[in-house]
Scaffold this active site. Structure first.
Site, PDB file in Angstrom:
ATOM      1  N   GLY A  47       0.844  -1.192   0.000  1.00  0.00           N
ATOM      2  CA  GLY A  47       0.000   0.000   0.000  1.00  0.00           C
ATOM      3  C   GLY A  47       0.878   1.240   0.000  1.00  0.00           C
ATOM      4  O   GLY A  47       2.047   1.175   0.382  1.00  0.00           O
ATOM      5  N   GLN A  52       3.261   9.858   1.330  1.00  0.00           N
ATOM      6  CA  GLN A  52       4.540   9.143   1.430  1.00  0.00           C
ATOM      7  C   GLN A  52       5.479   9.482   0.277  1.00  0.00           C
ATOM      8  O   GLN A  52       6.669   9.161   0.327  1.00  0.00           O
ATOM      9  CB  GLN A  52       4.311   7.632   1.497  1.00  0.00           C
ATOM     10  CG  GLN A  52       3.606   7.207   2.793  1.00  0.00           C
ATOM     11  CD  GLN A  52       3.394   5.724   2.855  1.00  0.00           C
ATOM     12  OE1 GLN A  52       2.425   5.210   2.318  1.00  0.00           O
ATOM     13  NE2 GLN A  52       4.301   5.005   3.493  1.00  0.00           N
ATOM     14  N   CYS A  95       5.818  -0.170   7.741  1.00  0.00           N
ATOM     15  CA  CYS A  95       5.495   1.012   6.946  1.00  0.00           C
ATOM     16  C   CYS A  95       6.724   1.409   6.152  1.00  0.00           C
ATOM     17  O   CYS A  95       7.830   1.463   6.692  1.00  0.00           O
ATOM     18  CB  CYS A  95       5.082   2.160   7.875  1.00  0.00           C
ATOM     19  SG  CYS A  95       4.620   3.663   6.984  1.00  0.00           S
ATOM     20  N   LEU A  96       6.524   1.706   4.872  1.00  0.00           N
ATOM     21  CA  LEU A  96       7.647   2.110   4.031  1.00  0.00           C
ATOM     22  C   LEU A  96       8.264   3.416   4.522  1.00  0.00           C
ATOM     23  O   LEU A  96       9.414   3.715   4.190  1.00  0.00           O
ATOM     24  CB  LEU A  96       7.185   2.247   2.571  1.00  0.00           C
ATOM     25  CG  LEU A  96       6.730   0.923   1.923  1.00  0.00           C
ATOM     26  CD1 LEU A  96       6.097   1.184   0.563  1.00  0.00           C
ATOM     27  CD2 LEU A  96       7.897  -0.049   1.814  1.00  0.00           C
ATOM     28  N   HIS A 137      -4.528   1.586   7.648  1.00  0.00           N
ATOM     29  CA  HIS A 137      -3.152   2.097   7.728  1.00  0.00           C
ATOM     30  C   HIS A 137      -2.959   3.258   6.744  1.00  0.00           C
ATOM     31  O   HIS A 137      -2.390   4.301   7.093  1.00  0.00           O
ATOM     32  CB  HIS A 137      -2.187   0.936   7.441  1.00  0.00           C
ATOM     33  CG  HIS A 137      -0.735   1.294   7.370  1.00  0.00           C
ATOM     34  ND1 HIS A 137       0.212   0.785   8.245  1.00  0.00           N
ATOM     35  CD2 HIS A 137      -0.034   2.085   6.503  1.00  0.00           C
ATOM     36  CE1 HIS A 137       1.404   1.268   7.936  1.00  0.00           C
ATOM     37  NE2 HIS A 137       1.297   2.051   6.864  1.00  0.00           N
ATOM     38  N   GLU A 138      -3.450   3.097   5.516  1.00  0.00           N
ATOM     39  CA  GLU A 138      -3.283   4.152   4.496  1.00  0.00           C
ATOM     40  C   GLU A 138      -4.134   5.382   4.816  1.00  0.00           C
ATOM     41  O   GLU A 138      -3.675   6.524   4.636  1.00  0.00           O
ATOM     42  CB  GLU A 138      -3.635   3.632   3.096  1.00  0.00           C
ATOM     43  CG  GLU A 138      -2.865   2.401   2.620  1.00  0.00           C
ATOM     44  CD  GLU A 138      -1.376   2.470   2.841  1.00  0.00           C
ATOM     45  OE1 GLU A 138      -0.813   3.574   2.935  1.00  0.00           O
ATOM     46  OE2 GLU A 138      -0.756   1.392   2.923  1.00  0.00           O
ATOM     47  N   HIS A 141      -2.491   7.547   7.227  1.00  0.00           N
ATOM     48  CA  HIS A 141      -1.482   8.421   6.603  1.00  0.00           C
ATOM     49  C   HIS A 141      -2.112   9.725   6.104  1.00  0.00           C
ATOM     50  O   HIS A 141      -1.511  10.796   6.212  1.00  0.00           O
ATOM     51  CB  HIS A 141      -0.813   7.731   5.407  1.00  0.00           C
ATOM     52  CG  HIS A 141       0.331   6.829   5.748  1.00  0.00           C
ATOM     53  ND1 HIS A 141       1.473   7.261   6.400  1.00  0.00           N
ATOM     54  CD2 HIS A 141       0.537   5.512   5.504  1.00  0.00           C
ATOM     55  CE1 HIS A 141       2.321   6.243   6.531  1.00  0.00           C
ATOM     56  NE2 HIS A 141       1.775   5.162   6.002  1.00  0.00           N
TER      57      HIS A 141
HETATM   58  O1  GNR Z   1       3.918  -2.614   2.676  1.00  0.00           O
HETATM   59  C1  GNR Z   1       3.253  -2.455   3.697  1.00  0.00           C
HETATM   60  N1  GNR Z   1       2.911  -3.538   4.439  1.00  0.00           N
HETATM   61  C2  GNR Z   1       1.994  -3.483   5.485  1.00  0.00           C
HETATM   62  C3  GNR Z   1       1.926  -4.590   6.330  1.00  0.00           C
HETATM   63  C4  GNR Z   1       1.020  -4.605   7.365  1.00  0.00           C
HETATM   64  C5  GNR Z   1       0.178  -3.531   7.553  1.00  0.00           C
HETATM   65  C6  GNR Z   1       0.251  -2.427   6.734  1.00  0.00           C
HETATM   66  C7  GNR Z   1       1.148  -2.404   5.691  1.00  0.00           C
HETATM   67  S1  GNR Z   1       1.209  -1.042   4.633  1.00  0.00           S
HETATM   68  C8  GNR Z   1       2.880  -1.084   4.140  1.00  0.00           C
HETATM   69  C9  GNR Z   1       3.174  -0.030   3.096  1.00  0.00           C
HETATM   70  C10 GNR Z   1       2.969   1.326   3.699  1.00  0.00           C
HETATM   71  O2  GNR Z   1       3.737   1.873   4.434  1.00  0.00           O
HETATM   72  N2  GNR Z   1       1.849   1.939   3.395  1.00  0.00           N
HETATM   73  O3  GNR Z   1       1.576   3.139   3.934  1.00  0.00           O
HETATM   74 NI    NI Z   2       2.658   3.223   5.825  1.00  0.00          NI
END
Ligand code: GNR
Ligand code: NI
Length: 172
Positions: A47, A52, A95-96, A137-138, A141
């Site tokens: 995601g 980001q 999270c990236l 999660h997104e 952000h």
């Molecule tokens: O790549 C991602 N893996 C992930 C694993 C578990 C819960 C959420 C994520 S999102 C993350 C990519 C990211 O930072 N998206 O904002």
């Molecule tokens: Ni993230």
């Protein structure tokens, strides 16, 4: 399409911004989604939110397909969670924007989402499992919220400090 650099901690000035809704899904938005998707696949991640890559607009991309599976990108603009289940689900998140840090996060197990699709059409979807986790999660952000905001203050402060120190030492 272009690969763009991903904003990471300690850049909270960017990551803590509130993203703004898009007025319409136009060519500009679709180009941004394509760049985000390429950047996400390359990372690799499942995601990515526009902030980001430094763009404070309410846009995200998700693709849960595993290596070797057919890609199934989901393009989302202006998402709104219209319902969340009482039942919760624990998932080890990463999270990236916080490389190499993983912790368990508890969130609603199922959600309903309203959003605009790639054509700008309003849509609704029902998500559970990893998709529900990733969407939340997104969307966090887009509101300047990081998954570390859902863990203990001690762990959060420790990981933020680690990234601040790494930057001072020129290691980021
Ligand atoms: O790549 C991602 N893996 C992930 C694993 C578990 C819960 C959420 C994520 S999102 C993350 C990519 C990211 O930072 N998206 O904002
Ligand atoms: Ni993230």
């Amino acid at each position: 399409m272009s690969l763009l650099p991903i904003v990471t901690l300690p850049d909270e000035k960017t990551l803590r911004q509130q993203s703004q809704p898009v007025a319409s899904v136009d060519a500009d938005v679709r180009r941004l989604w394509d760049d985000m998707l390429e950047t996400m696949y390359h990372a690799p991640g499942i995601g990515l939110a526009a902030i980001q890559i430094g763009v404070p607009r309410r846009l995200l991309v998700i693709d849960l397909a595993k290596d070797g599976e057919e890609r199934k990108p989901l393009f989302v603009a202006n998402p709104e969670i219209t319902w969340a289940s009482q039942t919760a689900n624990d998932y080890e998140e990463g999270c990236l924007s916080i490389p190499e840090f993983y912790e368990m996060v508890t969130r609603p197990a199922e959600i309903r989402l309203r959003y605009l699709d790639r054509e700008g059409e309003p849509r609704e979807l029902h998500a559970n499992g990893l998709l529900a986790t990733c969407l939340q999660h997104e969307i966090d952000h887009l509101n300047g919220v990081l998954f570390i905001d859902h863990i203990s203050r001690m762990k959060r402060e420790r990981v933020i400090k680690k990234f601040q120190k790494a930057q001072k030492l020129g290691k980021l």
